[in-house]
Design a protein around this motif. Structure first.
Motif, mmCIF file in Angstrom:
data_model
loop_
_atom_site.group_PDB
_atom_site.id
_atom_site.type_symbol
_atom_site.label_atom_id
_atom_site.label_comp_id
_atom_site.label_asym_id
_atom_site.label_seq_id
_atom_site.Cartn_x
_atom_site.Cartn_y
_atom_site.Cartn_z
ATOM 1 N N LEU A 195 52.520 7.404 -102.016
ATOM 2 C CA LEU A 195 52.956 8.757 -101.668
ATOM 3 C C LEU A 195 51.983 9.431 -100.703
ATOM 4 O O LEU A 195 52.415 10.077 -99.727
ATOM 5 C CB LEU A 195 53.119 9.592 -102.929
ATOM 6 C CG LEU A 195 54.540 9.638 -103.515
ATOM 7 C CD1 LEU A 195 55.036 8.225 -103.845
ATOM 8 C CD2 LEU A 195 54.584 10.504 -104.762
ATOM 9 N N PHE A 196 50.678 9.281 -100.925
ATOM 10 C CA PHE A 196 49.710 9.889 -100.015
ATOM 11 C C PHE A 196 49.747 9.208 -98.646
ATOM 12 O O PHE A 196 49.614 9.865 -97.611
ATOM 13 C CB PHE A 196 48.307 9.825 -100.609
ATOM 14 C CG PHE A 196 48.010 10.939 -101.581
ATOM 15 C CD1 PHE A 196 47.695 12.211 -101.125
ATOM 16 C CD2 PHE A 196 48.054 10.718 -102.939
ATOM 17 C CE1 PHE A 196 47.424 13.241 -102.014
ATOM 18 C CE2 PHE A 196 47.788 11.736 -103.842
ATOM 19 C CZ PHE A 196 47.473 13.012 -103.377
ATOM 20 N N ALA A 198 52.380 7.723 -97.277
ATOM 21 C CA ALA A 198 53.621 8.125 -96.614
ATOM 22 C C ALA A 198 53.502 9.546 -96.063
ATOM 23 O O ALA A 198 53.967 9.838 -94.954
ATOM 24 C CB ALA A 198 54.791 8.026 -97.592
ATOM 25 N N ALA A 199 52.867 10.435 -96.836
ATOM 26 C CA ALA A 199 52.687 11.811 -96.378
ATOM 27 C C ALA A 199 51.746 11.882 -95.183
ATOM 28 O O ALA A 199 51.934 12.707 -94.279
ATOM 29 C CB ALA A 199 52.161 12.672 -97.521
ATOM 30 N N ARG A 203 54.402 12.980 -93.018
ATOM 31 C CA ARG A 203 54.384 14.300 -93.625
ATOM 32 C C ARG A 203 55.460 14.432 -94.709
ATOM 33 O O ARG A 203 55.619 13.547 -95.518
ATOM 34 C CB ARG A 203 54.538 15.382 -92.560
ATOM 35 C CG ARG A 203 53.430 15.385 -91.510
ATOM 36 C CD ARG A 203 52.059 15.613 -92.132
ATOM 37 N NE ARG A 203 51.971 16.940 -92.756
ATOM 38 C CZ ARG A 203 51.003 17.292 -93.606
ATOM 39 N NH1 ARG A 203 50.067 16.417 -93.921
ATOM 40 N NH2 ARG A 203 50.971 18.496 -94.118
ATOM 41 N N VAL A 204 56.208 15.541 -94.683
ATOM 42 C CA VAL A 204 57.157 15.833 -95.758
ATOM 43 C C VAL A 204 58.235 14.760 -95.869
ATOM 44 O O VAL A 204 58.587 14.312 -96.965
ATOM 45 C CB VAL A 204 57.798 17.225 -95.545
ATOM 46 C CG1 VAL A 204 58.910 17.466 -96.564
ATOM 47 C CG2 VAL A 204 56.739 18.314 -95.648
ATOM 48 N N TRP A 207 56.870 11.649 -97.581
ATOM 49 C CA TRP A 207 56.660 11.859 -99.019
ATOM 50 C C TRP A 207 57.982 11.877 -99.765
ATOM 51 O O TRP A 207 58.114 11.270 -100.835
ATOM 52 C CB TRP A 207 55.902 13.162 -99.239
ATOM 53 C CG TRP A 207 55.474 13.402 -100.663
ATOM 54 C CD1 TRP A 207 54.288 13.044 -101.235
ATOM 55 C CD2 TRP A 207 56.242 14.045 -101.686
ATOM 56 N NE1 TRP A 207 54.268 13.430 -102.553
ATOM 57 C CE2 TRP A 207 55.452 14.049 -102.857
ATOM 58 C CE3 TRP A 207 57.506 14.621 -101.732
ATOM 59 C CZ2 TRP A 207 55.891 14.605 -104.047
ATOM 60 C CZ3 TRP A 207 57.958 15.169 -102.926
ATOM 61 C CH2 TRP A 207 57.154 15.162 -104.069
ATOM 62 N N SER A 211 58.879 9.138 -102.522
ATOM 63 C CA SER A 211 59.004 9.624 -103.899
ATOM 64 C C SER A 211 60.389 9.346 -104.468
ATOM 65 O O SER A 211 60.522 9.018 -105.653
ATOM 66 C CB SER A 211 58.688 11.117 -103.967
ATOM 67 O OG SER A 211 59.618 11.866 -103.203
ATOM 68 N N LEU A 234 54.199 13.518 -109.030
ATOM 69 C CA LEU A 234 54.978 14.340 -108.103
ATOM 70 C C LEU A 234 54.420 15.757 -108.014
ATOM 71 O O LEU A 234 54.318 16.325 -106.919
ATOM 72 C CB LEU A 234 56.444 14.381 -108.540
ATOM 73 C CG LEU A 234 57.227 13.070 -108.448
ATOM 74 C CD1 LEU A 234 58.650 13.280 -108.939
ATOM 75 C CD2 LEU A 234 57.236 12.530 -107.028
ATOM 76 N N SER A 237 50.794 15.625 -106.251
ATOM 77 C CA SER A 237 50.781 15.141 -104.869
ATOM 78 C C SER A 237 51.673 15.970 -103.970
ATOM 79 O O SER A 237 51.489 15.988 -102.741
ATOM 80 C CB SER A 237 51.225 13.676 -104.807
ATOM 81 O OG SER A 237 52.592 13.534 -105.170
ATOM 82 N N GLY A 238 52.642 16.690 -104.557
ATOM 83 C CA GLY A 238 53.622 17.384 -103.747
ATOM 84 C C GLY A 238 53.452 18.874 -103.607
ATOM 85 O O GLY A 238 53.944 19.466 -102.634
ATOM 86 N N LEU A 241 51.733 19.929 -100.340
ATOM 87 C CA LEU A 241 52.488 19.518 -99.161
ATOM 88 C C LEU A 241 53.781 20.311 -99.013
ATOM 89 O O LEU A 241 54.157 20.729 -97.919
ATOM 90 C CB LEU A 241 52.800 18.022 -99.255
ATOM 91 C CG LEU A 241 53.570 17.383 -98.104
ATOM 92 C CD1 LEU A 241 52.731 17.385 -96.836
ATOM 93 C CD2 LEU A 241 54.002 15.969 -98.481
#
Length: 429
Positions: A195-196, A198-199, A203-204, A207, A211, A234, A237-238, A241
């Motif tokens: 997830l990190f 991909a972000a 970015r959004v 993620w 996710s 979630l 990590s979210g 962001l």
């Protein structure tokens, strides 16, 4: 003045990633871990004779060793008067192999280049596992497990799983196969790396895509403990962001997805129906909803009362269970035989290693938190994936696999070393 060489070892990431990639074949993964531990010892000895080790910074060395001690010392102390003293002493002696391997794991994230290789490599591995599990959803077979099974039959003439295990599959099993039903908890614990990553790239959008894909796999894998673990991932990590409002939208979408899967998937529907037994408000209903864990936790309480100081011995739960089984005549929810472990971190530590063990675990947690509290913002940012993966894995208000088992203990210690090594790295950037 010449530039100071970065800490670390260029081959350390390869050892760590190979170890993780081989988890479907535990014997080979264990061999890689042992060889990695020996390589770390040789590297340390050679470095010291050349005028000082280059593997780790002093702070990373200290924290990694302290976290190992918080895990291993309770095991060693519990062996003194364990239910099975011989086995407990052997387990404690064998688990010393983890210490040099943890130094190697910490070295794999000890500088910026090595950390990128290790964290991105873990993200790629989790991504491959996710796509493989989704392929199993679509086609009924995990390509990775099928390939490993064919290779195993070619080498030994025997399949990875027995016919009974293949017939008894009741959830998505992915690369681990139906005879090793840990896919959900493994994916949930390691999901922060994907997830990190991909972000960081997309970015959004990255993620959200990652996710959603991992979420489908975790839900279909059927482990409700993994659902809790992944929900924590979630959230933490979210929220930064996405913000809280969009994050609530993500959880709303997750509830809709859970509803769809409850209708479409027999396995998910059975897990939901099993959970609703807790609403009956009687002891039998709660125990059924918890898949027999209420009975196991009652036995753990009996062991704690009988051996409060240093427990029944690490991995001694199985031997001590018959004497603490409150209803030996009835068939337990998990089937025949004794319970293997307490299925909950605090109860496992207290029942198997006693108050001494719990105090040492708390001391390790306090050291890890103190290191985080006093770290720089840059250090926290680079260690965030490992920190979150470790935190959700040991989250105490959940059910767990056995932390003193080879597989889950090795995974947890690896995450601890990744956290210590990345937080206390001394980068030359």
């Amino acid at each position: 003045m010449p530039a100071r060489r970065a800490h670390g070892w260029r081959w350390a990431p390869a050892w760590v990633l190979t170890f993780v990639a081989l988890w479907p074949a535990p014997g080979y993964a264990e061999a890689v871990m042992v060889l990695g531990a020996l390589a770390a010892i040789v590297r340390l000895l050679l470095g010291r004779f050349r005028g000082g080790t280059r593997l780790l910074s002093g702070a990373a060395w200290a924290l990694t060793s302290a976290l190992f001690a918080a895990y291993w010392l309770p095991q060693a102390i519990s062996a003194i008067d364990a239910v099975d003293v011989g086995r407990a002493l052997r387990e404690a002696a064998v688990d010393l192999r983890y210490l040099p391997f943890l130094w190697l794991v910490a070295a794999a994230v000890a500088n910026a280049q090595a950390r990128r290789t290790t964290f991105n490599g873990l993200a790629v591995i989790v991504g491959i596992w996710t796509l493989d599990a989704l392929a199993q959803v679509a086609f009924g077979t995990s390509p990775l497990f099928w390939g490993l099974d064919q290779l195993k039959q070619l080498i030994s003439g025997r399949p990875m799983c027995t016919v009974e295990q293949m017939a008894g599959i009741d959830r998505l099993s992915g690369f681990l196969g139906p005879c090793n039903r840990k896919l959900g908890v493994v994916m949930a614990s390691l999901s922060p790396f994907l997830l990190f990553a991909a972000a960081a790239r997309l970015r959004v959008a990255g993620w959200l895509l990652a996710s959603a894909a991992v979420g489908v796999v975790v839900l279909l894998a059927g482990a409700r403990a993994a659902w809790i673990t992944y929900a924590l991932v979630l959230v933490f990590s979210g929220w930064k962001l996405l913000g809280w409002k969009r994050l609530l939208g993500v959880f709303g979408f997750g509830l809709v997805l859970l509803g769809v899967l409850t209708v479409a998937s027999t396995q998910v529907r059975e897990r939901i129906l099993l959970t609703t037994h807790a609403l009956t408000a009687d002891e039998a209903g709660v125990d059924t909803a918890l898949s027999g864990r209420a009975q196991i936790w009652s036995a753990a309480g009996c062991m704690i009362a009988g051996h409060p100081i240093n427990g029944v011995g690490a991995r001694g739960f199985r031997q001590a269970y018959p004497d603490c089984d409150g209803s030996p005549a009835s068939r337990p929810a998990w089937g025949q035989g004794p319970a293997f472990h307490a299925h909950q971190l605090v109860l496992e530590v207290l029942s198997e290693t006693g108050i001494i063990g719990l105090l040492l675990w708390l001391a390790g947690a306090a050291l890890a938190w103190r290191a985080w509290r006093y770290a720089t913002p840059q250090a926290k940012e680079r260690a965030r994936p490992a920190m979150l993966a470790l935190a959700v894995t040991v989250f105490p208000f959940n059910t767990h696999l056995a932390f003193y088992s080879t597989f889950w203990g090795g995974l947890t210690l690896m995450l601890a070393a990744l956290y210590a090594g990345s937080l206390l790295a001394r980068d030359d950037e």
